[in-house]
Scaffold this motif. Structure first.
Motif, PDB file in Angstrom:
ATOM      1  N   MET A 149       4.632  13.935   3.060  1.00  0.00           N
ATOM      2  CA  MET A 149       4.011  15.235   2.783  1.00  0.00           C
ATOM      3  C   MET A 149       2.805  15.516   3.669  1.00  0.00           C
ATOM      4  O   MET A 149       2.098  16.502   3.470  1.00  0.00           O
ATOM      5  CB  MET A 149       3.643  15.304   1.298  1.00  0.00           C
ATOM      6  N   ARG A 208      14.138  10.959   1.869  1.00  0.00           N
ATOM      7  CA  ARG A 208      13.127  10.754   2.909  1.00  0.00           C
ATOM      8  C   ARG A 208      12.403   9.424   2.752  1.00  0.00           C
ATOM      9  O   ARG A 208      11.941   8.853   3.727  1.00  0.00           O
ATOM     10  CB  ARG A 208      12.123  11.908   2.900  1.00  0.00           C
ATOM     11  N   ALA A 254       2.506  18.040  -5.196  1.00  0.00           N
ATOM     12  CA  ALA A 254       2.588  18.184  -3.735  1.00  0.00           C
ATOM     13  C   ALA A 254       4.040  18.345  -3.289  1.00  0.00           C
ATOM     14  O   ALA A 254       4.344  19.142  -2.398  1.00  0.00           O
ATOM     15  CB  ALA A 254       1.950  16.970  -3.057  1.00  0.00           C
ATOM     16  N   ARG A 255       4.928  17.603  -3.922  1.00  0.00           N
ATOM     17  CA  ARG A 255       6.359  17.713  -3.594  1.00  0.00           C
ATOM     18  C   ARG A 255       6.863  19.111  -3.917  1.00  0.00           C
ATOM     19  O   ARG A 255       7.571  19.738  -3.121  1.00  0.00           O
ATOM     20  CB  ARG A 255       7.169  16.671  -4.378  1.00  0.00           C
ATOM     21  N   LYS A 256       6.507  19.620  -5.087  1.00  0.00           N
ATOM     22  CA  LYS A 256       6.980  20.947  -5.518  1.00  0.00           C
ATOM     23  C   LYS A 256       6.425  22.049  -4.626  1.00  0.00           C
ATOM     24  O   LYS A 256       7.142  23.005  -4.305  1.00  0.00           O
ATOM     25  CB  LYS A 256       6.597  21.185  -6.975  1.00  0.00           C
ATOM     26  N   VAL A 257       5.169  21.934  -4.217  1.00  0.00           N
ATOM     27  CA  VAL A 257       4.582  22.933  -3.311  1.00  0.00           C
ATOM     28  C   VAL A 257       5.369  22.996  -2.011  1.00  0.00           C
ATOM     29  O   VAL A 257       5.557  24.054  -1.426  1.00  0.00           O
ATOM     30  CB  VAL A 257       3.088  22.610  -3.044  1.00  0.00           C
ATOM     31  N   ARG A 258       5.865  21.853  -1.580  1.00  0.00           N
ATOM     32  CA  ARG A 258       6.646  21.785  -0.343  1.00  0.00           C
ATOM     33  C   ARG A 258       8.120  22.096  -0.566  1.00  0.00           C
ATOM     34  O   ARG A 258       8.928  21.989   0.329  1.00  0.00           O
ATOM     35  CB  ARG A 258       6.467  20.401   0.281  1.00  0.00           C
ATOM     36  N   LYS A 259       8.449  22.467  -1.803  1.00  0.00           N
ATOM     37  CA  LYS A 259       9.807  22.859  -2.197  1.00  0.00           C
ATOM     38  C   LYS A 259      10.831  21.763  -1.905  1.00  0.00           C
ATOM     39  O   LYS A 259      11.945  22.016  -1.452  1.00  0.00           O
ATOM     40  CB  LYS A 259      10.200  24.181  -1.550  1.00  0.00           C
ATOM     41  N   LEU A 260      10.439  20.524  -2.169  1.00  0.00           N
ATOM     42  CA  LEU A 260      11.339  19.382  -2.030  1.00  0.00           C
ATOM     43  C   LEU A 260      11.853  18.998  -3.411  1.00  0.00           C
ATOM     44  O   LEU A 260      11.076  18.934  -4.367  1.00  0.00           O
ATOM     45  CB  LEU A 260      10.605  18.172  -1.433  1.00  0.00           C
TER      46      LEU A 260
END
Length: 116
Positions: A72, A42, A28-34
């Motif tokens: 997220m 954060r 989920a983090r990678k999909v949000r490019k974080l």
């Protein structure tokens, strides 16, 4: 006597579940490019805590997992984990609490406790 650590007492059956949870958080983090550092900033934790979170480490607090979900926009999913409609034990107890039969109320009971 040495204090018992959660890693020594954590049930083996939960380890793959926690690992999957961590993997899902990482995805989920990678999909949000974080980056992990973005996530750490954060969450107000160190990057190593994010690494442990993404590995499903049980020593990471539930609050940190909840904050990661919130960052997220996935916090509503936390509510469904313990929802009564998904709890087989609750459903069984609710069924056992049902009356054997349902009767129409008597005219006296419709008036309730009214005093005239």
């Amino acid at each position: 006597m040495e204090p018992r650590r959660i890693t020594n007492t954590f049930p083996d059956a939960l380890r793959p579940i926690m690992h999957e949870l961590g993997s899902d958080i990482a995805a989920a983090r990678k999909v949000r490019k974080l980056t992990q550092q973005d996530m750490a900033d954060r969450l107000n934790v160190g990057r190593t805590t994010v690494v442990r979170l993404e590995k499903g480490d049980p020593r990471v607090s539930f609050g940190t997992y909840a904050m990661a979900a919130w960052v997220m926009g996935l916090e509503q999913g936390l509510l469904s984990v313990f929802a009564q409609e998904r709890d087989a034990g609750f459903q069984k107890a609710a069924r056992h609490g049902l009356p054997k039969r349902v009767r129409h109320p008597s005219p006296e009971s419709e008036l309730g406790d009214l005093d005239f």
